[in-house]
Design a protein around this motif. Structure first.
Motif, PDB file in Angstrom:
ATOM      1  N   VAL A   1      29.561  64.855  41.383  1.00 40.39           N
ATOM      2  CA  VAL A   1      29.026  65.518  42.562  1.00 40.39           C
ATOM      3  C   VAL A   1      30.141  66.357  43.180  1.00 40.39           C
ATOM      4  O   VAL A   1      31.286  65.915  43.257  1.00 40.39           O
ATOM      5  CB  VAL A   1      28.525  64.470  43.569  1.00 40.39           C
TER       6      VAL A   1
ATOM      7  N   GLU B   1      29.598  57.329  33.441  1.00 41.36           N
ATOM      8  CA  GLU B   1      29.113  57.745  34.764  1.00 41.36           C
ATOM      9  C   GLU B   1      30.214  58.481  35.526  1.00 41.36           C
ATOM     10  O   GLU B   1      31.392  58.187  35.336  1.00 41.36           O
ATOM     11  CB  GLU B   1      28.711  56.507  35.583  1.00 41.36           C
ATOM     12  N   PRO B   2      29.821  59.402  36.423  1.00 39.85           N
ATOM     13  CA  PRO B   2      30.839  60.143  37.182  1.00 39.85           C
ATOM     14  C   PRO B   2      31.806  59.234  37.944  1.00 39.85           C
ATOM     15  O   PRO B   2      32.964  59.585  38.104  1.00 39.85           O
ATOM     16  CB  PRO B   2      30.010  60.975  38.160  1.00 39.85           C
ATOM     17  N   ASP B   3      31.345  58.051  38.401  1.00 41.48           N
ATOM     18  CA  ASP B   3      32.287  57.243  39.184  1.00 41.48           C
ATOM     19  C   ASP B   3      33.364  56.587  38.318  1.00 41.48           C
ATOM     20  O   ASP B   3      34.348  56.075  38.840  1.00 41.48           O
ATOM     21  CB  ASP B   3      31.571  56.217  40.082  1.00 41.48           C
ATOM     22  N   ASP B   4      33.186  56.638  36.986  1.00 40.35           N
ATOM     23  CA  ASP B   4      34.265  56.169  36.108  1.00 40.35           C
ATOM     24  C   ASP B   4      35.496  57.078  36.226  1.00 40.35           C
ATOM     25  O   ASP B   4      36.626  56.645  35.982  1.00 40.35           O
ATOM     26  CB  ASP B   4      33.801  56.168  34.636  1.00 40.35           C
TER      27      ASP B   4
ATOM     28  N   MET C   1      26.361  60.673  31.918  1.00 41.71           N
ATOM     29  CA  MET C   1      25.229  60.228  32.747  1.00 41.71           C
ATOM     30  C   MET C   1      24.470  59.098  32.055  1.00 41.71           C
ATOM     31  O   MET C   1      23.238  59.096  32.010  1.00 41.71           O
ATOM     32  CB  MET C   1      24.258  61.367  33.050  1.00 41.71           C
TER      33      MET C   1
ATOM     34  N   ARG D   1      24.365  63.963  28.482  1.00 40.64           N
ATOM     35  CA  ARG D   1      24.815  65.360  28.561  1.00 40.64           C
ATOM     36  C   ARG D   1      25.582  65.735  27.297  1.00 40.64           C
ATOM     37  O   ARG D   1      26.762  66.066  27.358  1.00 40.64           O
ATOM     38  CB  ARG D   1      25.665  65.569  29.801  1.00 40.64           C
TER      39      ARG D   1
END
Lengths: 197, 197
Positions: free
Chosen positions: B60, B86-89, B107, B122
């Motif tokens: 984000v 995941e992006p929070d990784d 994702m 992705r």
């Protein structure tokens, strides 16, 4: 606080959503601003402008219809109050066609494991309704597990001294089933509760 | 479709939210219109007006900063691409201080059990980035379980024939721990991967 942190914090306050789920949801929403994000914003605004919780049973009801349709139906039996855990349990009981009285959703049950105690339930509203509406019977339609039992015991203690009959749903074999498909505890309860044929 | 059904449907589309959770959340929101409902609507609107997904890594990022801060930082090593689930990784790896290259969030991961396949990831964006950005190494920083392994194998197959080194994070004992606290599989991996002291 950034817009992302603010969204995380709002999502984390929803029931059943932890920090990790909130992050997944927030990322998904931010990545699809004109898809699921737009749809959710619009659905929430429509809901906010038209829905509320029924002051009696606790179900969701249109803003201009509180108490809800069931609670304000003069054709229903006002002697019996059926206490359920969640509002959506009401639809299940209605579908059975076996009950025509009033309802009261607790909004949960006592679960020390999940940090949910009596203060989280709609027990004060329950006591007020018993004072005002003059029910003769309270039917506890709660789960048949430890948490349901704990909640039932707590409410029975609360109702002690009131001239109200308190009942629970019968335990036993599910319809269309047989002892072959039944777990030992259900079978034990069915034997203990056996009835004249 | 009533406002309630519309809200249920929008909530059910969020990741990890089934029909039953959506109902609990919708009831909670409708019952607290000026509390958590208002807060959520406002947070979503603020997020919608200011956030989006980074077109490269998938995190984000503010609407006016796409690609995101990390992806557009000229000081970072552009030879290595770290692929995460995941992006929070990404934040976890950044905190380790051991990697200064680029990132790509899939994702999710391939999970036949949850009905998530390669098409949900992705991967096309990954292939495009490899074509355009000229990475020399792809580091697969995926989970060390069956689903992580499946995802890694799939990506390795995808990268076959490209002049790119593909690596995975080392398996072994966690820091500050010892063999006493380690499960047999981790211990086996640590022995197999033993290094010159």
């Amino acid at each position: 606080m950034t817009a992302f942190e603010r969204l995380l914090s709002a999502l984390s306050r929803l029931p059943g959503i932890g920090r990790r789920s909130a992050e997944r949801i927030a990322v998904r929403l931010a990545r699809d601003r004109d898809g699921i994000m737009k749809e959710l914003v619009e659905a929430l605004e429509a809901a906010r402008n038209s829905l509320c919780g029924c002051g009696l049973c606790g179900s969701v009801t249109p803003l201009d219809r509180n108490p809800c349709r069931l609670c304000s139906d003069p054709g229903r039996d006002s002697d019996a109050l059926c206490v359920v855990e969640e509002p959506d349990d009401i639809a299940l009981i209605e579908r059975s066609g076996a009950f025509r009285g009033r309802y009261h959703a607790l909004m949960g049950r006592i679960s020390p494991m999940k940090g949910e105690g009596p203060a989280d339930l709609r027990l004060r509203t329950l006591a007020q309704r018993l004072d005002r509406e003059g029910f003769k019977e309270v039917i506890l339609a709660l789960s048949t597990d430890v948490e349901g039992d704990t909640t039932a015991s707590f409410i029975m203690e609360l109702l002690k001294g009131r001239p109200i009959r308190v009942t629970r749903l019968a335990f036993g074999l599910p319809a269309g089933s047989g002892i072959k498909y039944s777990d030992p505890l259900t079978l034990a309860k069915a034997i203990q509760g056996r009835q004249q044929a």
